[in-house]
Design an enzyme around this catalytic site. Structure first.
Site, short mmCIF file in Angstrom:
data_model
loop_
_atom_site.label_atom_id
_atom_site.label_comp_id
_atom_site.label_asym_id
_atom_site.label_seq_id
_atom_site.Cartn_x
_atom_site.Cartn_y
_atom_site.Cartn_z
N ARG A 239 0.82 -1.22 0.00
CA ARG A 239 0.00 0.00 0.00
C ARG A 239 0.85 1.26 0.00
NH1 ARG A 239 -5.83 -0.57 2.54
NH2 ARG A 239 -6.00 1.24 1.20
N TRP B 286 1.74 1.73 -3.57
CA TRP B 286 0.55 2.09 -4.34
C TRP B 286 0.16 3.54 -4.07
CZ3 TRP B 286 -2.25 1.84 -8.30
CH2 TRP B 286 -3.53 2.36 -8.32
N HIS B 287 0.17 3.95 -2.82
CA HIS B 287 -0.26 5.31 -2.49
C HIS B 287 0.77 6.35 -2.96
CE1 HIS B 287 -3.96 4.91 0.15
NE2 HIS B 287 -3.72 3.71 -0.34
N ASP B 288 2.03 5.98 -3.04
CA ASP B 288 3.02 6.90 -3.58
C ASP B 288 2.83 7.04 -5.09
OD1 ASP B 288 5.30 8.64 -3.19
OD2 ASP B 288 6.55 7.10 -4.11
N ASN C 229 -4.64 8.33 3.10
CA ASN C 229 -3.56 7.64 3.80
C ASN C 229 -3.88 7.39 5.27
OD1 ASN C 229 -2.05 7.68 1.43
ND2 ASN C 229 -1.23 9.69 1.91
#
Length: 138
Positions: A10, A13-15, A47
């Site tokens: 994650r 993915w979030h970056d 986030n």
């Protein structure tokens, strides 16, 4: 999947998921640029679940686990490290070996982080990927 590999997946993915193909200027277009290490982006609503799920400190813990590696290999960017950690997590969880290309560039200051709202908040990973595919070209 254990919490540690999920958090690394994650994190990457979030970056990367903040990428917007309609913005030409870097770093404004977002993407895998290591910006997620800055507190301003860690506090984005999308986030938030990464910071407290399953009784772990989530995203902050994932970053703390990677920091000694970054300290030892200072020439590796955070952007590359986040993606490498994700690929390693997939492999460690029994998934395929994911080939990695290196050379991503890190943003250098919090002001270069993407604005709030590039990622949807409090969705499942499947929902996040589905929504992002509608807006982005990979």
């Amino acid at each position: 999947m254990r919490p540690f590999p999920l958090k690394q997946l994650r994190l990457a993915w979030h970056d990367a998921g903040t990428y917007n193909q309609n913005i030409e200027e870097w770093p404004l277009r977002g993407g895998a640029n290591g910006s997620l290490r800055f507190e301003i982006e860690i506090k984005h609503a999308a986030n938030a679940t990464l910071s407290s799920q399953s009784g772990f400190s989530g995203l902050v813990n994932a970053l703390k686990l990677l920091q000694p590696i970054k300290d030892k290999y200072s020439g590796v960017t955070y952007a590359d490290l986040f993606q490498l950690a994700s690929a390693t997590a997939v492999e460690e969880a029994g998934g395929p070996k994911i080939p990695i290309k290196y050379g991503r560039v890190d943003v250098s200051e919090p002001e270069q982080c993407p604005e709030e709202g590039r990622l949807p908040g409090k969705l499942t990973v499947k929902e996040e990927i589905s929504n992002s595919k509608k807006k982005q070209v990979w």
